[in-house]
Design an enzyme around this catalytic site. Sequence first.
Site, PDB file in Angstrom:
ATOM      1  N   GLY A 159       0.863  -1.174   0.000  1.00 46.75           N
ATOM      2  CA  GLY A 159       0.000   0.000   0.000  1.00 46.75           C
ATOM      3  C   GLY A 159       0.900   1.224   0.000  1.00 46.75           C
ATOM      4  O   GLY A 159       1.802   1.333   0.848  1.00 46.75           O
ATOM      5  N   ALA A 160       0.650   2.140  -0.937  1.00 48.98           N
ATOM      6  CA  ALA A 160       1.603   3.236  -1.184  1.00 48.98           C
ATOM      7  C   ALA A 160       1.999   4.026   0.078  1.00 48.98           C
ATOM      8  O   ALA A 160       3.192   4.159   0.367  1.00 48.98           O
ATOM      9  CB  ALA A 160       1.039   4.150  -2.271  1.00 48.98           C
TER      10      ALA A 160
ATOM     11  N   ASN B 188      -3.150   2.601  -9.986  1.00 46.60           N
ATOM     12  CA  ASN B 188      -3.584   1.871  -8.786  1.00 46.60           C
ATOM     13  C   ASN B 188      -3.569   0.388  -9.136  1.00 46.60           C
ATOM     14  O   ASN B 188      -3.261   0.000 -10.274  1.00 46.60           O
ATOM     15  CB  ASN B 188      -4.977   2.347  -8.333  1.00 46.60           C
ATOM     16  CG  ASN B 188      -5.342   1.817  -6.954  1.00 46.60           C
ATOM     17  OD1 ASN B 188      -4.552   1.899  -6.026  1.00 46.60           O
ATOM     18  ND2 ASN B 188      -6.523   1.243  -6.821  1.00 46.60           N
ATOM     19  N   LYS B 189      -3.902  -0.424  -8.187  1.00 46.13           N
ATOM     20  CA  LYS B 189      -3.864  -1.876  -8.352  1.00 46.13           C
ATOM     21  C   LYS B 189      -4.492  -2.340  -9.659  1.00 46.13           C
ATOM     22  O   LYS B 189      -5.547  -1.835 -10.056  1.00 46.13           O
ATOM     23  CB  LYS B 189      -4.572  -2.508  -7.151  1.00 46.13           C
ATOM     24  CG  LYS B 189      -4.668  -4.008  -7.136  1.00 46.13           C
ATOM     25  CD  LYS B 189      -3.330  -4.695  -7.291  1.00 46.13           C
ATOM     26  CE  LYS B 189      -2.277  -4.259  -6.302  1.00 46.13           C
ATOM     27  NZ  LYS B 189      -0.899  -4.683  -6.671  1.00 46.13           N
TER      28      LYS B 189
ATOM     29  N   ASP C 198      -1.514   4.653  -6.246  1.00 44.50           N
ATOM     30  CA  ASP C 198      -0.079   4.483  -6.018  1.00 44.50           C
ATOM     31  C   ASP C 198       0.724   5.652  -6.554  1.00 44.50           C
ATOM     32  O   ASP C 198       1.816   5.944  -6.078  1.00 44.50           O
ATOM     33  CB  ASP C 198       0.411   3.178  -6.649  1.00 44.50           C
ATOM     34  CG  ASP C 198       0.007   2.023  -5.754  1.00 44.50           C
ATOM     35  OD1 ASP C 198      -1.161   1.596  -5.838  1.00 44.50           O
ATOM     36  OD2 ASP C 198       0.844   1.609  -4.928  1.00 44.50           O
TER      37      ASP C 198
ATOM     38  N   GLN D 176      -5.759  -8.716  -2.105  1.00 45.67           N
ATOM     39  CA  GLN D 176      -5.796  -7.682  -1.055  1.00 45.67           C
ATOM     40  C   GLN D 176      -7.233  -7.362  -0.644  1.00 45.67           C
ATOM     41  O   GLN D 176      -7.487  -7.010   0.510  1.00 45.67           O
ATOM     42  CB  GLN D 176      -5.126  -6.394  -1.545  1.00 45.67           C
ATOM     43  CG  GLN D 176      -3.616  -6.472  -1.705  1.00 45.67           C
ATOM     44  CD  GLN D 176      -3.228  -6.820  -3.110  1.00 45.67           C
ATOM     45  OE1 GLN D 176      -3.962  -7.495  -3.826  1.00 45.67           O
ATOM     46  NE2 GLN D 176      -2.065  -6.368  -3.533  1.00 45.67           N
TER      47      GLN D 176
HETATM   48  O1  MRU Z   1       0.597  -4.003  -4.523  1.00 44.64           O
HETATM   49  P1  MRU Z   1       0.004  -3.237  -3.382  1.00 44.64           P
HETATM   50  O2  MRU Z   1      -0.820  -4.090  -2.465  1.00 44.64           O
HETATM   51  O3  MRU Z   1       1.042  -2.413  -2.657  1.00 44.64           O
HETATM   52  O4  MRU Z   1      -1.007  -2.221  -4.072  1.00 44.64           O
HETATM   53  C1  MRU Z   1      -1.776  -1.386  -3.262  1.00 44.64           C
HETATM   54  C2  MRU Z   1      -2.707  -0.526  -4.014  1.00 44.64           C
HETATM   55  O5  MRU Z   1      -2.788  -0.554  -5.210  1.00 44.64           O
HETATM   56  C3  MRU Z   1      -3.480   0.467  -3.198  1.00 44.64           C
HETATM   57  O6  MRU Z   1      -4.738   0.684  -3.730  1.00 44.64           O
HETATM   58  C4  MRU Z   1      -2.716   1.799  -3.184  1.00 44.64           C
HETATM   59  O7  MRU Z   1      -1.381   1.592  -2.815  1.00 44.64           O
HETATM   60  C5  MRU Z   1      -3.330   2.783  -2.276  1.00 44.64           C
HETATM   61  S1  MRU Z   1      -3.152   2.328  -0.594  1.00 44.64           S
HETATM   62  C6  MRU Z   1      -3.819   3.543   0.381  1.00 44.64           C
END
Ligand code: MRU
Length: 351
Positions: free
Chosen positions: A46-47, A248-249, A238, A197
């Site tokens: 998560g960023a 984003n994801k 992200d 996730q």
């Molecule tokens: O690969 P990850 O689990 O780090 O990806 C996370 C995401 O894409 C979240 O939506 C993003 O980081 C925002 S978290 C507040």
Amino acid sequence: MLPTIAREADEVVMVDQRKLPGEEVYVRCKTAAEVARAIKTMVIRGAPAIGVAAAMGIALGTRNSKATGTQKFAAEFYKICELMGATRPTAVNLFWAIERMKRVFAKAAEAGESVEQIKDRLDAEAVRVHDEDVASCRAMGAFGAEVVPADARILTHCNAGALATAGYGTALGVVRGAVEAGKHVVVFADETRPFLQGARLTAWELVRDGIQTTVITDNMAGSLMRQGRVNFVVVGADRIAANGDTANKIGTYGVAVLAREHGIPFYVAAPLSTIDLGTPDGTHIPIEERSSKEVTHVRGLQVTPDGALVWNPAFDVTPHRLIAGIITERGIFRSPYIESLKRAFEEVSLA
Ligand code: MRU
């Protein structure tokens, strides 16, 4: 509040997000290298949480330094920053946090401070990065709550919750803010293949909070929307480019397209530390590709035949025209993002 990450004396402690919801175990990192590894292997993800982990990892690593002279200490500090920067390429909060630590280091070194004093400053900055993130999430939650329908059926993708931040969450911060504002909220959590996730982390967080949560597999979102069962979408980010294009994801783009088709507002919730004015648009955002094993195997069991090729980008980019608004700790910014996002930072520097 959920314990995502904490500094405890000579350790950085984080809940192992790979093991949730089955097991709640904590990983204790004693070195910067261990923190970097935890980020890379998604113990923490998560960023914003990645940014906090990097800041804490840098503070921990430099605290461990045996250097007595500033020159050797500086060499070690920059090496640790490099190590952190090589973990995950898309989440800009990582680089933002590293830059913050570098600025603190440079200022203290220029002022002729001792190694011990610089260590203290880095520790204090890491604590600030952590605490500011929680405060940002709460502010985002309050702003976001204003645009959530009174009877909300919210779809979200991945996990942008307390676990993805220092606490409270960005997209899930908006969910929490709406609940706190007295709105009736139910949530649909996309499973979010391949790392799950949504199914594992978002559902775990929200169920613990007593918020009704229905998990769907990613390919069910269209059908759900068509049946009129979703009236609001909010996701995290992200990296947001200067023109509002948002990484984003993986799968977020598809959700945004579906939301547009069904006339459902699609919002992004993210702190200013996720907005990267130095990246003009989404085509310039580096997209991490992860191991094919995340796709070929489910919980250790191979689900694809040997010989099948795999593509596993961890993120996609949603074009800004599909985004109804970007919810930040400074308010909600709207199209044209090229102007509004720039203004967001001008307002910060005036503050
Ligand atoms: O690969 P990850 O689990 O780090 O990806 C996370 C995401 O894409 C979240 O939506 C993003 O980081 C925002 S978290 C507040």
